[in-house]
Write an enzyme that holds these catalytic residues in place. Sequence first.
Site, short mmCIF file in Angstrom:
data_model
loop_
_atom_site.label_atom_id
_atom_site.label_comp_id
_atom_site.label_asym_id
_atom_site.label_seq_id
_atom_site.Cartn_x
_atom_site.Cartn_y
_atom_site.Cartn_z
CG PHE A 67 -1.96 1.08 1.18
CD1 PHE A 67 -3.02 1.01 0.28
CD2 PHE A 67 -1.85 2.20 1.99
CE1 PHE A 67 -3.97 2.02 0.22
CE2 PHE A 67 -2.80 3.22 1.93
CZ PHE A 67 -3.86 3.12 1.04
CG ASP A 109 -0.10 -2.14 7.15
OD1 ASP A 109 -1.16 -2.43 7.74
OD2 ASP A 109 0.03 -1.12 6.45
CE1 TYR A 147 -9.17 2.92 7.06
CE2 TYR A 147 -8.27 4.30 8.79
CZ TYR A 147 -8.17 3.73 7.55
OH TYR A 147 -7.05 3.97 6.78
CE LYS A 148 -7.45 -0.51 5.64
NZ LYS A 148 -7.94 0.13 4.44
NE ARG A 189 -10.19 -2.76 -2.28
CZ ARG A 189 -9.57 -2.04 -1.35
NH1 ARG A 189 -8.37 -2.40 -0.94
NH2 ARG A 189 -10.10 -0.95 -0.86
#
Length: 426
Positions: free
Chosen positions: A128, A197, A222-223, A385
């Site tokens: 990312f 990560d 927040y995921k 996705r």
Amino acid sequence: MTLTDIQQRDAQDPLRPLRDLFDLPPGMIYLDGNSLGALPRAVPARMAEVLAREWGRDLIQSWNSAGWFDLPARVGDKIAPLIGARAGEVVATDTTSINLYKALSAALNLAAQDAPSRRTIVSERSNFPTDLYIAEALCRERGGTLKLVESHQIAASLGDDVAVLMLTHVNYRTGAMHDMAAVTRAAHAAGARVVWDLAHSAGAVPVDLHGADADFAVGCGYKYLNGGPGAPAFVWVHPRHVDRCWQPLAGWWGHAAPFAFTPDYQPAAGITRYQCGTQPIVSLSALDCALDVFAEAEKLGGMTALRAKSLALTDLFIESVEQLCPGAFTLVTPLEHAQRGSQVCLTPTEQLPAGSAYAIVQALIARGVVGDFRAGDAEQPDILRFGFTPLYLSYENVRLSAQTLREVLLNKEYELPEFNRKRAVT
Ligand SMILES: Cc1ncc(COP(=O)(O)O)c(C=O)c1O
Ligand SMILES: Nc1c(O)cccc1C(=O)C[C@H](N)C(=O)O
């Protein structure tokens, strides 16, 4: 699998009660919990209480009476069992990018003490971007080198110049998952430490940081942890490292005695030293409340049961898209379970017009099936996705999503101008 089979699977799903803990808009199938988790039903009332009572009525006293000051550690303790860490080893704080800066910097500090010639950070080119930007900035600041490699080159890249291997456990674009224990073992054998990560793993796949003997880890609130937009992230450091050095953002919340107000910095023992300054208590309170969903999940089999359902959901989606949209997409996500996170990524084949992935996603969203689009470049294809959160998705949701995808293709909805207008956030 017929619709009746699928409905039977839902009827027998032991995790079915968890869906009622979420407030999802009626008619929507939400396949984007890998970017922003859904709202747990208990959060709005908890937020109202935090605002009215803790902030509105008790004001400054709430730092003590509502435990605001200890909230990063308490929330960290709720995250710890989801990632194979122990109580007292995790704090929920800052953003993933900031925690990565702290963890990477500390890992470089350890290398500077133990093996000063090791100044290279290795990562994957497909990581990312924020991870790569932070590593690049650190290398510029400290005179180190960032070496980017392909996944299959990681082991071979671990030479005697390497201080840190920085990897995302589950890749954000492909959903491919590393074998954390094997990669960590290889890095240690080569004399490097690993920073993981867990943005796309925490709450989505079982993680065992101690079992893998990992060194550092960071991740998102927040995921899959459903803490809300911009929720605080988290950081973990193995106890063998945590007290060995400072992290660079040595603010007063990481001080051993913050209310002694001494001019010199004395780091607190343990992970508390990874705190910097005053934390967003309202957001932290939302994450704190959201994490109670996982306490309920624990009663129904916990991460093991969630993983089994996640794999069954992604298997069903892959099978359904193959059946209902034959030849339209190439699967980007690994088929092998051990290498798959909790998302499925597809790229259009030549059956579809070039560059149609974005518009297909927009057409799906208009029909209530919410996934997202990730842009590609010369080396990586454009991607549709779909994230599968086993806490609130049903098998019927999955089949319906594939059927909706089929309708979007049959009606060529991706040709409509309104689905081809690019927005800032994709
Ligand atoms: C792997 C990974 N790391 C980090 C982040 C985000 O970091 P931050 O919370 O600092 O925006 C994301 C997604 O936004 C991500 O996918
Ligand atoms: N972090 C995000 C944001 O601040 C705005 C919009 C989306 C996001 C995301 O989570 C992106 C995400 N990490 C990804 O995997 O693409």
